[in-house]
Scaffold this active site. Structure first.
Site, PDB file in Angstrom:
ATOM      1  N   ARG A   1     -41.596  19.803   8.931  1.00 37.39           N
ATOM      2  CA  ARG A   1     -40.763  20.929   8.782  1.00 37.39           C
ATOM      3  C   ARG A   1     -41.518  22.307   9.162  1.00 37.39           C
ATOM      4  NH1 ARG A   1     -41.023  20.113   2.432  1.00 37.39           N
ATOM      5  NH2 ARG A   1     -43.514  20.116   2.424  1.00 37.39           N
TER       6      ARG A   1
ATOM      7  N   HIS B   1     -49.053  20.262  -5.669  1.00 37.38           N
ATOM      8  CA  HIS B   1     -47.767  20.657  -6.244  1.00 37.38           C
ATOM      9  C   HIS B   1     -47.927  22.164  -6.545  1.00 37.38           C
ATOM     10  CE1 HIS B   1     -44.756  21.786  -9.542  1.00 37.38           C
ATOM     11  NE2 HIS B   1     -44.113  21.355  -8.674  1.00 37.38           N
TER      12      HIS B   1
ATOM     13  N   MET C   1     -36.678  17.491  -5.869  1.00 31.64           N
ATOM     14  CA  MET C   1     -35.703  16.153  -5.843  1.00 31.64           C
ATOM     15  C   MET C   1     -36.479  15.040  -5.655  1.00 31.64           C
ATOM     16  SD  MET C   1     -33.035  18.393  -5.585  1.00 31.64           S
ATOM     17  CE  MET C   1     -31.681  17.201  -5.179  1.00 31.64           C
TER      18      MET C   1
ATOM     19  N   TYR D   1     -29.445  56.909   5.494  1.00 29.91           N
ATOM     20  CA  TYR D   1     -30.763  56.734   4.955  1.00 29.91           C
ATOM     21  C   TYR D   1     -30.691  55.850   3.688  1.00 29.91           C
ATOM     22  CZ  TYR D   1     -30.386  60.532   1.501  1.00 29.91           C
ATOM     23  OH  TYR D   1     -29.581  61.323   0.763  1.00 29.91           O
TER      24      TYR D   1
ATOM     25  N   THR E   1     -26.602  54.036  -6.895  1.00 27.93           N
ATOM     26  CA  THR E   1     -25.887  52.701  -7.026  1.00 27.93           C
ATOM     27  C   THR E   1     -26.579  52.209  -8.507  1.00 27.93           C
ATOM     28  OG1 THR E   1     -27.824  51.819  -5.876  1.00 27.93           O
ATOM     29  CG2 THR E   1     -25.913  51.895  -4.606  1.00 27.93           C
TER      30      THR E   1
ATOM     31  N   LYS F   1     -35.100  17.694   5.711  1.00 25.29           N
ATOM     32  CA  LYS F   1     -35.798  16.514   6.051  1.00 25.29           C
ATOM     33  C   LYS F   1     -35.124  15.589   7.082  1.00 25.29           C
ATOM     34  CE  LYS F   1     -38.159  14.858   2.381  1.00 25.29           C
ATOM     35  NZ  LYS F   1     -37.967  14.435   1.003  1.00 25.29           N
TER      36      LYS F   1
ATOM     37  N   CYS G   1     -29.735  56.459  -3.188  1.00 26.87           N
ATOM     38  CA  CYS G   1     -30.871  56.696  -4.068  1.00 26.87           C
ATOM     39  C   CYS G   1     -31.124  55.763  -5.055  1.00 26.87           C
ATOM     40  CB  CYS G   1     -30.803  58.465  -4.277  1.00 26.87           C
ATOM     41  SG  CYS G   1     -29.660  58.628  -5.360  1.00 26.87           S
TER      42      CYS G   1
ATOM     43  N   ARG H   1     -34.925   8.821   0.023  1.00 24.42           N
ATOM     44  CA  ARG H   1     -35.490  10.050  -0.018  1.00 24.42           C
ATOM     45  C   ARG H   1     -34.506  11.393   0.026  1.00 24.42           C
ATOM     46  NH1 ARG H   1     -39.482  10.081   5.105  1.00 24.42           N
ATOM     47  NH2 ARG H   1     -40.558  11.877   3.916  1.00 24.42           N
TER      48      ARG H   1
ATOM     49  N   SER I   1     -24.917  60.880  -1.847  1.00 21.19           N
ATOM     50  CA  SER I   1     -25.682  59.959  -1.947  1.00 21.19           C
ATOM     51  C   SER I   1     -25.519  59.026  -2.982  1.00 21.19           C
ATOM     52  CB  SER I   1     -27.201  60.702  -2.456  1.00 21.19           C
ATOM     53  OG  SER I   1     -28.079  59.839  -2.687  1.00 21.19           O
TER      54      SER I   1
ATOM     55  N   GLY J   1     -41.266  18.913  -4.456  1.00 18.73           N
ATOM     56  CA  GLY J   1     -41.171  18.208  -5.357  1.00 18.73           C
ATOM     57  C   GLY J   1     -39.932  18.429  -6.312  1.00 18.73           C
TER      58      GLY J   1
HETATM   59  P1  ADP Z   1     -40.987  15.125  -0.718  1.00 21.07           P
HETATM   60  O1  ADP Z   1     -39.536  15.903  -0.462  1.00 21.07           O
HETATM   61  O2  ADP Z   1     -41.250  15.379  -2.194  1.00 21.07           O
HETATM   62  O3  ADP Z   1     -41.849  15.529   0.156  1.00 21.07           O
HETATM   63  P2  ADP Z   1     -40.765  12.510   0.630  1.00 21.07           P
HETATM   64  O4  ADP Z   1     -39.290  12.084   0.788  1.00 21.07           O
HETATM   65  O5  ADP Z   1     -41.347  13.425   1.657  1.00 21.07           O
HETATM   66  O6  ADP Z   1     -40.657  13.690  -0.570  1.00 21.07           O
HETATM   67  O7  ADP Z   1     -41.575  11.482   0.108  1.00 21.07           O
HETATM   68  C1  ADP Z   1     -42.755  11.709  -0.614  1.00 21.07           C
HETATM   69  C2  ADP Z   1     -43.968  10.776   0.261  1.00 21.07           C
HETATM   70  O8  ADP Z   1     -43.650   9.422   0.280  1.00 21.07           O
HETATM   71  C3  ADP Z   1     -44.056  10.997   1.603  1.00 21.07           C
HETATM   72  O9  ADP Z   1     -44.798  12.058   1.955  1.00 21.07           O
HETATM   73  C4  ADP Z   1     -44.391   9.615   2.367  1.00 21.07           C
HETATM   74  O10 ADP Z   1     -45.741   9.896   2.529  1.00 21.07           O
HETATM   75  C5  ADP Z   1     -43.940   8.788   1.294  1.00 21.07           C
HETATM   76  N1  ADP Z   1     -42.909   8.083   1.928  1.00 21.07           N
HETATM   77  C6  ADP Z   1     -41.499   8.359   2.114  1.00 21.07           C
HETATM   78  N2  ADP Z   1     -40.931   7.621   2.850  1.00 21.07           N
HETATM   79  C7  ADP Z   1     -41.879   6.586   3.389  1.00 21.07           C
HETATM   80  C8  ADP Z   1     -41.583   5.476   4.279  1.00 21.07           C
HETATM   81  N3  ADP Z   1     -40.645   5.188   4.580  1.00 21.07           N
HETATM   82  N4  ADP Z   1     -42.672   4.844   4.217  1.00 21.07           N
HETATM   83  C9  ADP Z   1     -43.960   5.331   3.839  1.00 21.07           C
HETATM   84  N5  ADP Z   1     -44.122   6.377   2.984  1.00 21.07           N
HETATM   85  C10 ADP Z   1     -42.988   6.978   2.831  1.00 21.07           C
HETATM   86 MG    MG Z   2     -42.112  15.221   1.910  1.00 20.05          MG
END
Ligand code: ADP
Ligand code: MG
Ligand code: MG
Length: 902
Positions: A343, A459, A109, A874, A789, A29, A854, A98, A786, A107
């Site tokens: 990403r 999710h 962390m 092979y 494993t 990120k 094999c 974040r 051969s 989802g």
């Molecule tokens: P995840 O890794 O679960 O995607 P994020 O760190 O991306 O978590 O945060 C989840 C959501 O929170 C993001 O999709 C974004 O919409 C919102 N968010 C995170 N940082 C900010 C920010 N600085 N301002 C507004 N919304 C934010």
């Molecule tokens: Mg996100």
């Protein structure tokens, strides 16, 4: 000096200082936020605390020296840039905290938004927003909720119940109907919940909020569900997570604000177009949590055309820049677009192939890179069967095809029940309103996932796609009642244990078990779909990439097959020979009686007559296989398992004898068998009288098999086919064993083959560690090796597979003693080292020595790469894995030989 070093160590990077190559240090990120910042995209300013800081914290339990000061300095500079101070009562700066590891873990962390709000700054925030009290209190209640849940482990339901209560009191189901006063009341309720569970008041000091949130992100690296996810996805346990501190922008300021997610192509099919969800007047996590129903991204064009066009422009830029499918999170604050994340997006197996093909067409990548972008696990998924639908089956509901595949199974409503039933060998479908990270174990255990809420980016959808698990999300005709363990749909009630079938491609849900048929990709491999004539982007992409893999690879791919039918199928799948033809099944069925005669033989004559009767049967088996493999090598393994495996179990024989005696029948044969079974009983059959040892102890047994092989080869050759038999001796540990067998075999072969032109090779399995360590000697007597494993792993580690996998592997995986079962993927350092030594010393003694493998590892992607690196000739695997091995053998070349274009 250590302390001095850490003071100097740089733990914090401004977004402007990073780039996308720094994922190890900044996490995915952070690295991508930096990349977007430097591309000039509108990213709210912020900074990233490195994974190194996290690792140092986790190792010592405290923040490393120097970190606090660096955070202070970067925060000050952020405050200067924004013209606001964190949590300032008049005009507060708010930030999000974040997490972001090197590999995206959806989802997994924790993220905390609106950090910096307290009883005083909430008023300042309202003023900042032109007196928008509702917005300010909504933001504050979100902070307490997220902070409570993720930083202080307050049970999330408590907050949700309080929110439900507030909505109920207001007589509404929509959180947007709550006004400023309602939300102020909710903040009070939240604070009480917080105090009750933590024994302290909600922290009012902004900097303390920030520090506690950062620390919680560090610690979330070791949260149970993160550990489970890493194990499932084979992500190393020691990477740590980075922490991003980002100035807040607000999507919950009114109907001219909102938040959304977008993909630059369809992550399900790979089709070009605009895919995403948008939610007006909301903060980010609302979209993925499926709290309110989102609208398709296309509708943003109507809602806010300027932002929509701008977003499309950035999406095109990002794709061009990353040369791949990107996924994007954005927020619109009063008509101003902000980019919050990008990403390289997760995608289904089908989309991976299709997109790789498209990107080649678009000139963005070359074929080597396309090959690198797909993998064997994805190909294996595309070979799963699909539902065979005729009018008998009418769907009862249609949701979103979130992750393709066809899955049937018993309905369960909780993660725990899914795990329980799956452990009993049942196929289960996990049905939820929506999933959350706590459902992870159940999702892993289930064959498929069905939710009544949430879109393509919920999710459930994201995690299922990552796992390659069938998922239908947002089937909103389903009324799911988890506590009552049932759902209703189309006037019918489905209870726990009832069977449903879900199609993750079409999103359709069926009651009962729907039959399945081969997938298009399997039809293509079987030759019933011609890629040139098929209007099917997937089949064309698979064909193109497989053709490239075949052109690139150095490893040949053979198959393990014991019957003509298996051999024929594997050949259609591209097998270039048989690497392991087991002969033990040729002693089963109606031939058992002959085997019993052989075992009970009292004289040479008895034994020879039993063997003589087996000879033509074996010969016929081999002829069938040689014919199917016309022109290709066939490695036949002489009989391997202990002979008592061919006799009835002891208890059963004992009962038979007793019953027969009772009835006064003749029990001579039963008694003889019983005595034989007792005599042949072994404490450790795996390490007992089997393989070559059997051949050396029972005169004529191997000789009969060798004769059957040679005669079959000659017979098939006479009919105009080309047989290339390779006789393989199992369980050799010393060259003398092989020499003895070989001397006898060569005599027989010379006599049978005469001037027929047939050539028979003689080689050995390398599956006993001693054989690997004396490979130089053994190669003097072997024309090929051969690697078995499976046995090499059992004997190398000293554990028996059947006993250990259930008994303690879970604990070893938990402790990280191995990241994956060594039976699934070869243990490179230990067992792999034995392979390497044997390959090197064998080749040194006999340069033309053929080397293959094999064991089941021959079809495992990671192991195939290892065998390529070691320089084997092979790999051999089950027919269905042959295409996977071909693909991975090609990928091994592009990846290890440096022609990788990235
Ligand atoms: P995840 O890794 O679960 O995607 P994020 O760190 O991306 O978590 O945060 C989840 C959501 O929170 C993001 O999709 C974004 O919409 C919102 N968010 C995170 N940082 C900010 C920010 N600085 N301002 C507004 N919304 C934010
Ligand atoms: Mg996100
Ligand atoms: Mg073996």
């Amino acid at each position: 000096m250590a302390a001095q070093d850490s003071v100097d160590h740089k733990y914090v990077y401004d977004f402007a200082e990073g780039n996308k190559e720094l994922k190890d240090l900044l996490g995915g990120k952070g690295a991508n936020l930096a990349e977007m910042t430097n591309l000039g995209l509108p990213v709210p300013p912020g900074f990233t605390i490195t994974t190194e800081a996290c690792k140092a914290y986790l190792a010592t339990g405290r923040e490393p020296d120097g970190l606090a000061g660096q955070i202070e300095a970067h925060l000050e500079s952020l405050e200067r840039g924004m013209g606001r101070k964190l949590g300032d009562p008049q005009d507060p700066l708010l930030v999000s905290v974040r997490s972001g590891a090197k590999f995206s873990m959806p989802g997994m962390m924790e993220t905390v938004l609106n950090v910096g709000l307290n009883d005083r700054s909430v008023v300042g925030l309202s003023a900042q927003a032109g007196g928008n009290d509702r917005f300010a209190w909504d933001s504050y209640r979100r902070l307490i909720q997220m902070f409570g849940k993720t930083v202080c482990e307050v049970p999330g339901e408590e907050f949700e119940h309080a929110l439900d209560d507030a909505k109920r009191a207001k007589g509404t189901k929509n959180d947007l109907d709550l006004d400023a006063d309602d939300l102020r009341g909710l903040v009070d309720a939240y604070k009480k919940i917080f105090a009750k569970h933590t024994g302290r008041e909600f922290p009012q000091e902004p900097r303390e909020q920030l520090d506690l949130a950062i620390r919680a992100v560090f610690e979330s690296w070791n949260a149970e569900r993160a550990v489970v996810y890493r194990r499932q996805e084979r992500i190393p346990a020691d990477l740590g997570t980075a922490v991003n501190v980002v100035a807040m922008v607000f999507g919950n300021l009114g109907s001219d604000s909102g938040t959304g997610v977008a993909f630059t192509r369809d992550p399900g099919s790979g089709a070009q177009g605009i895919y995403g969800d948008y939610l007006a007047n909301a903060q980010g996590e609302d979209v993925v949590a499926g709290i309110r129903n989102t609208v398709p991204l296309q509708e943003l064009e109507r809602i806010d055309k300027k932002s929509y066009d701008e977003l499309l422009g950035y999406m095109a830029r990002l794709e061009e820049h990353y040369k791949d499918l990107c996924d994007i999170e954005f927020t619109i604050e009063r008509g101003k677009l902000w980019m919050l994340q990008t990403r390289v997006g997760k995608r289904t197996a089908a989309a991976a192939f299709v997109i790789a093909g498209q990107l080649v067409d678009e000139g963005l990548i070359d074929l080597d890179e396309a090959l690198h972008r797909v993998n064997g696990a994805q190909l294996a998924q595309l070979m799963f069967p699909r539902f065979k639908l005729d009018h008998e089956f009418e769907p009862v509901a249609k949701g979103i095809g979130a992750s393709p595949g066809a899955a049937s199974g018993k309905v369960v409503f909780t993660s725990a029940r899914a795990v329980e039933l799956a452990a009993e060998g049942e196929s289960v479908i996990l049905v939820r309103r929506e999933t959350n990270p706590d459902d992870l174990n159940g999702m892993i255990a289930a064959k498929g996932i069905l939710t009544s809420r949430g879109g393509k980016t919920s999710h459930a959808a994201v995690v299922a796609r990552g796992m390659g698990k069938t998922c239908v999300s947002g089937a909103d005709e389903l009324d799911v009642n988890v506590p009552a363990k049932k759902f209703t749909v189309a006037g019918q009630t489905v209870n726990e244990g009832d069977i449903v079938s879900i199609d993750g491609t079409t999103g359709k849900v069926y009651l009962g078990q729907v039959p399945v048929m081969p997938s298009e990709v399997v039809q293509y491999f079987e030759g019933s779909l011609e890629p040139e004539h098929v209007d099917n982007a997937l089949v064309r992409a698979v064909h193109r990439i497989m053709t490239h893999a075949d052109a690139k690879r150095r490893l040949a791919v053979r198959t393990n097959a014991d019957t003509g039918a298996d051999a024929a199928r594997a050949r259609r799948f591209g097998a270039e020979g048989i690497g392991l033809c087991r002969t033990e099944h040729m002693f089963l069925g109606d031939r058992r009686e002959l085997v019993e005669r052989l075992i009970l033989a009292r004289t040479d004559d008895d034994r020879e007559s039993a063997l003589f009767a087996l000879l033509p049967l074996q010969r016929a088996d081999f002829m069938e296989i040689f014919r199917e493999m016309d022109g290709l090598p066939v490695t036949v393994r002489l009989i391997d398992p202990p002979l008592h495996e061919f006799l009835p179990p002891l208890e059963q024989l004992a009962v038979n004898v007793a019953v027969a005696q009772e009835r006064g029948e003749d029990v001579a044969k039963e008694e003889a068998l019983l005595a034989a079974v007792r005599r042949m009983h072994e404490e450790n059959p795996m390490l007992g009288l089997r393989g070559v040892r059997l051949g050396l102890v029972i005169p004529g047994l191997f000789a009969m098999q060798v004769r059957a092989i040679a005669e079959a080869a000659v017979a098939v050759t006479r009919d105009g086919a080309v047989a290339k038999p390779e006789i393989m001796v199992p369980l050799v540990g010393a060259v003398q064993e092989l020499e003895t067998v070989r001397a006898e075999a060569e005599k027989i072969i010379a006599e049978v083959v005469a001037d027929s032109g047939v050539e028979v090779l003689i080689g050995t399995m390398i599956e006993v560690p001693r054989a690997a360590l004396t490979a130089g000697q053994i190669a003097e007597a072997a024309q090929f090796f051969s690697f078995g494993t499976n046995d090499l792993t059992q004997m190398g580690w000293g554990f028996s597979r059947d006993d250990v996998e259930g008994a303690f592997f879970w604990r070893y995986l938990e402790l990280g003693i191995f990241g994956i079962s060594p039976f699934e993927s070869i243990d490179r350092e230990g067992v792999g080292r034995l392979v390497r030594i044997a390959a090197e010393e064998g080749r040194a003694a006999r340069p033309e020595l053929k080397l293959g493998v094999c064991g089941e590892h021959g079809g495992d992607p990671d192991s195939v790469h290892f065998f390529h690196e070691v320089g084997l000739d092979y790999v051999s695997c089950s027919p269905f894995r042959v295409p996977v091995a071909r693909l991975e053998a090609g990928r091994a070349v592009v990846e290890t030989d440096g022609s990788d274009s990235r």
